[in-house]
Design an enzyme around this catalytic site. Structure first.
Site, PDB file in Angstrom:
ATOM      1  N   GLY A  12      41.961  39.228  31.781  1.00  0.00           N
ATOM      2  CA  GLY A  12      42.264  38.996  30.366  1.00  0.00           C
ATOM      3  C   GLY A  12      41.512  39.870  29.379  1.00  0.00           C
ATOM      4  N   ASN A  14      42.502  42.710  28.036  1.00  0.00           N
ATOM      5  CA  ASN A  14      43.409  43.160  26.971  1.00  0.00           C
ATOM      6  C   ASN A  14      43.676  42.039  25.982  1.00  0.00           C
ATOM      7  OD1 ASN A  14      44.553  46.029  27.151  1.00  0.00           O
ATOM      8  ND2 ASN A  14      44.525  45.356  29.295  1.00  0.00           N
ATOM      9  N   ARG A  64      62.273  31.140  39.910  1.00  0.00           N
ATOM     10  CA  ARG A  64      61.917  32.032  38.800  1.00  0.00           C
ATOM     11  C   ARG A  64      62.365  31.488  37.442  1.00  0.00           C
ATOM     12  NH1 ARG A  64      60.076  37.122  39.468  1.00  0.00           N
ATOM     13  NH2 ARG A  64      59.834  37.680  41.634  1.00  0.00           N
ATOM     14  N   VAL A  91      57.264  39.576  37.401  1.00  0.00           N
ATOM     15  CA  VAL A  91      58.369  40.330  36.799  1.00  0.00           C
ATOM     16  C   VAL A  91      59.290  39.314  36.134  1.00  0.00           C
ATOM     17  CG1 VAL A  91      60.358  41.805  37.276  1.00  0.00           C
ATOM     18  CG2 VAL A  91      58.205  42.185  38.486  1.00  0.00           C
ATOM     19  N   HIS A 108      50.615  49.137  30.384  1.00  0.00           N
ATOM     20  CA  HIS A 108      50.651  49.654  31.757  1.00  0.00           C
ATOM     21  C   HIS A 108      49.597  50.747  31.902  1.00  0.00           C
ATOM     22  CE1 HIS A 108      52.411  50.542  35.640  1.00  0.00           C
ATOM     23  NE2 HIS A 108      52.283  51.816  35.340  1.00  0.00           N
TER      24      HIS A 108
HETATM   25  C1  GRF Z   1      45.442  46.240  32.905  1.00  0.00           C
HETATM   26  O1  GRF Z   1      45.057  47.390  33.589  1.00  0.00           O
HETATM   27  C2  GRF Z   1      46.865  46.368  32.398  1.00  0.00           C
HETATM   28  O2  GRF Z   1      47.198  47.672  32.063  1.00  0.00           O
HETATM   29  C3  GRF Z   1      47.667  45.914  33.595  1.00  0.00           C
HETATM   30  O3  GRF Z   1      46.915  44.867  34.157  1.00  0.00           O
HETATM   31  C4  GRF Z   1      45.545  45.020  33.824  1.00  0.00           C
HETATM   32  C5  GRF Z   1      45.122  43.771  33.140  1.00  0.00           C
HETATM   33  O4  GRF Z   1      43.750  43.759  32.842  1.00  0.00           O
HETATM   34  N1  GRF Z   1      49.001  45.523  33.183  1.00  0.00           N
HETATM   35  P1  GRF Z   1      43.173  42.609  31.894  1.00  0.00           P
HETATM   36  O5  GRF Z   1      43.548  41.288  32.553  1.00  0.00           O
HETATM   37  O6  GRF Z   1      43.802  42.769  30.547  1.00  0.00           O
HETATM   38  O7  GRF Z   1      41.696  42.810  31.881  1.00  0.00           O
END
Ligand code: GRF
Length: 200
Positions: A12, A14, A64, A91, A108
């Protein structure tokens, strides 16, 4: 004020970068809900510590669409305008995409369309590229295929490991995810075909 819904499955970081920038007034939006499909996700604990509405909707053992119907209901209940995938390891089906068409973002850790999928920092090292980076894109029915909102490049160094490279990319992820969310909640972009352009 626009409302964000964050979907995550793990660390988490991000999400946390977005949440700190919301708190600091750098993103003119609020976080309506944080949802994890895994109870043990560190990001869920962080969200609760920050006093945010944070819930677990387990995906395990569910069809899903049944899982996604629960997601959609929770996001609607909190009147979410923009869904931000932040390390969400599922997904999404066309059903979910339809419900939030044009209002789902993902981050990504590669310069798409290079290296979609998983373990992408290792893919970049193995391929031998000299530059890689990260991409914030809208989510469509494909895997990592939607229109690109922001990208940042980072160099690949000779002595890089996948972990060292991932850490260098992650710093840029935290920066451009906020940038992309701002562009959208401030209504500054338009989409023409695959191209995301600044409104004039
Ligand atoms: C990041 O590298 C993001 O680009 C990818 O999954 C990872 C998540 O990291 N989609 P975090 O959980 O946000 O630390």
């Amino acid at each position: 004020m626009k409302k964000l819904g964050i979907l995550l499955s793990g660390r988490g970081s991000n999400f946390e970068a977005i949440a700190r920038n919301v708190q600091a007034g750098k993103i003119p939006a609020e976080i309506g809900v944080v949802i994890s499909n895994k109870e043990e996700a560190a990001g869920l604990a962080t969200a609760r510590q920050m006093g945010l509405k944070a819930i677990c909707i387990p995906s395990k053992g569910k069809e899903r669409e049944a899982f996604e119907r629960e997601l959609v209901a929770a996001l609607r209940e909190r009147e979410v305008d923009l869904v931000c995938l932040a390390g969400f390891m599922r997904v999404l089906t066309p059903y979910f995409i339809r419900e939030f068409r044009g209002r789902i973002l993902n981050i990504h850790p590669a310069l798409l369309p290079s290296f979609p999928g998983v373990e992408v920092q290792k893919q970049a090292l193995d391929y031998g590229v000299k530059w890689t980076g990260c991409t914030v894109h809208f989510v469509d029915e494909g895997v990592d295929t939607g229109p690109i909102v922001c990208q940042a490049a980072v160099p690949v160094l000779d002595d890089d490991t996948p972990e060292a490279l991932a850490a260098r990319i992650l710093k840029e992820e935290h920066r451009i995810y906020t940038e992309a969310v701002c562009l959208i909640v401030e209504d500054k972009i338009r989409i023409e075909g695959r191209r995301v352009l600044l409104k004039k």
